[in-house]
Design an enzyme around this catalytic site. Structure first.
Site, mmCIF file in Angstrom:
data_model
loop_
_atom_site.group_PDB
_atom_site.id
_atom_site.type_symbol
_atom_site.label_atom_id
_atom_site.label_comp_id
_atom_site.label_asym_id
_atom_site.label_seq_id
_atom_site.Cartn_x
_atom_site.Cartn_y
_atom_site.Cartn_z
ATOM 1 N N GLU A 256 96.212 82.402 127.640
ATOM 2 C CA GLU A 256 95.212 82.171 128.697
ATOM 3 C C GLU A 256 93.786 82.509 128.269
ATOM 4 O O GLU A 256 93.113 83.346 128.891
ATOM 5 C CB GLU A 256 95.596 82.947 129.961
ATOM 6 C CG GLU A 256 96.928 82.497 130.544
ATOM 7 C CD GLU A 256 97.240 83.146 131.884
ATOM 8 O OE1 GLU A 256 96.626 84.178 132.208
ATOM 9 O OE2 GLU A 256 98.093 82.591 132.616
ATOM 10 N N GLU A 376 103.755 78.101 131.721
ATOM 11 C CA GLU A 376 103.978 79.123 132.743
ATOM 12 C C GLU A 376 103.870 78.476 134.104
ATOM 13 O O GLU A 376 102.957 77.676 134.351
ATOM 14 C CB GLU A 376 102.932 80.256 132.677
ATOM 15 C CG GLU A 376 103.068 81.211 131.511
ATOM 16 C CD GLU A 376 102.114 82.400 131.639
ATOM 17 O OE1 GLU A 376 101.744 82.760 132.794
ATOM 18 O OE2 GLU A 376 101.717 82.958 130.604
#
Length: 475
Positions: A256, A376
């Protein structure tokens, strides 16, 4: 009797000590752990995953993924008391027909850290010595004069336990491939904050900003050294260097990434280009992804309305621009509408999922011409109106879109739920974690996805026995 007999031998010929000690060590190790060694070096055959345009391929056949996240695997490999959870989770994933697990290959600076400080590694976390509590005869540890140094090392411990080595070996045993992430944008397990702190403590840091991770020459050198160490690591169980091991599906540069001090995206783009080239110079066998959340940035003005809210364009990342780099093999996207939006309505979240996923799949087909993985996704238990049945609906929308993409040979190549755990792991749970078999309806969703994908592309050799049980009974 035995002790006096051994004392006699020591007096007569000390050279027998290392031979006897080594032989007993080997014998004990084989009797205790021989089955595991056979499994590691035995029948499980895996090929490298390749890319052909927007499709992943294994042995010349399309490969669409039903996967999951268990970020905690390496951490659990350090302590003997928790190591069994690694095997339990990987075995459970295999029995569900799942094929790829995404997990952390980093732990920087903190408890059980793999990288203690720049360039210093804790070999316990790569591999761990453990005597399993066995009480050995005292003569076994008596070091005769002139004994070679390896004598003590062989007698000091009966078996060499591995952590990250062990995770990879266990995954191979169960036919599970791994996506290994190399650093965290967040502070958990060290992340870029730890790298910046190291540079600051050594008096070489350019800035105390976390984003200096992406441009400080000293920190770039720290990270490259770490990457090289991991990629060239020889697994002490298999004898295979990580870069040569097909158990590893892909490397992920960073979990991320955000660079909020440069909303233009130029800083992060430069970092991705530099690091992806560095990885490929060491390892051209494995696929590589960035680890993006999937937000569109200022270089993608036509897509900005797909973002949840306006702030998402100012994080310094840009899905299309970052993923288009030639050294990046596939794109990664996350799905967290309840964390990204102030709109609490559950039906809105379901509509967002479809819009978000279809937009990125279209980008993969038309702009990137690469696979897109939703690495995710999750629904939080902290939502005010949360009900477990909502998760099933949430998951089903995602899995259905991946299934339809696979049927049409589109770029949507797989989805990875965040996160799966086994029983007794409350400490590692967050507001997204689940033990999948505790809720039968949720368990069926994921096993049915394995069956649906296998009907399209065929079952992998590692799946066949499990899918017979899962899929044939449903026909």
């Amino acid at each position: 009797m035995i002790k006096s007999h051994m004392n006699g031998m020591a007096g007569g010929n000390g050279v027998l000590y290392p031979i006897i000690g080594f032989s007993l060590c080997v014998a004990f190790t084989y009797m205790s752990f021989g089955d595991m060694w056979v499994d590691i070096r035995g029948e499980t055959k895996l090929s490298f995953v390749e890319r052909n345009g927007t499709q992943f391929m294994v042995d010349g056949k399309p490969f669409n993924i039903n996967g999951w996240n268990s970020y905690w695997l390496m951490d659990h490999g350090v302590d003997e008391s928790s190591r069994s959870r690694i095997s339990a989770m990987l075995q459970a994933g295999a029995k569900m027909g799942l094929t790829v697990c995404r997990t952390w290959a980093f732990n920087d600076g903190g408890y059980n850290a793999l990288q203690i400080s720049p360039g210093r590694f804790d070999e316990r976390v790569f591999r761990r010595f453990c005597c399993t509590g066995l009480v050995y005869p005292t003569w076994l540890f008596a070091v005769p004069p002139g004994a070679p140094i390896w004598y003590l090392s062989f007698n000091a411990c009966a078996f060499l336990w591995q952590s990250l080595d062990h995770v990879i070996a266990e995954a191979r045993k169960h036919g599970i491939r791994l996506i290994l992430s190399l650093v965290n944008n967040l502070q958990a397990y060290g992340g870029k904050t730890q790298y910046v702190q190291w540079a600051w403590e050594e008096g070489v840091g350019l800035s105390a900003s976390n984003d200096s991770f992406f441009y400080d020459p000293s920190i770039l050198r720290y990270f490259k050294n770490y990457v090289k160490t991991v990629l060239t690591r020889k697994n002490t169980l298999s004898g295979i260097e990580y870069r040569d091991d097909p158990t590893i599906f892909a490397w992920e540069l960073i979990n991320e990434p955000r660079c909020m001090t440069d909303a233009s995206g130029d800083t992060l783009q430069d970092w991705i280009e530099e690091m992806s080239n560095f990885v490929k110079a060491i390892d051209r066998k494995h696929l590589l992804t960035v680890g993006l959340e999937g937000f569109y940035g200022p270089k993608s003005p036509k897509r900005l309305t797909v973002n949840t809210e306006f702030w998402a364009a100012d994080l310094g990342s840009d899905f299309i621009r970052n993923s288009k780099i030639s050294t990046i093999d596939f794109a990664s996207v996350h799905i967290y509408p309840d964390h990204w939006s102030h709109t609490p309505d559950f039906e809105y979240k379901l509509k967002f999922i479809s819009k978000w996923m279809l937009s990125h799949i279209e980008d993969g087909d038309k702009e990137l011409k690469k696979p897109v993985m939703f690495t995710e996704f999750g629904l939080s238990t902290e939502n005010k109106d949360f009900d477990p049945s909502q998760r099933d609906r949430f998951y089903k929308v995602i899995l259905d879109i991946i299934y339809k993409s696979a049927k049409k040979q589109k770029s949507g190549a797989g989805a990875f739920v965040w996160q799966f755990l086994v029983e007794g792991m409350e400490k590692y749970n967050d507001d997204f974690g689940i033990v999948p078999w505790e809720r039968p309806s949720t368990y069926r969703l994921f096993t049915e996805q394995s069956c649906r994908l296998a009907r399209i592309q065929g079952a992998l050799p590692s799946q066949k026995e499990h899918l017979k049980r899962l899929c044939w009974q449903r026909r």
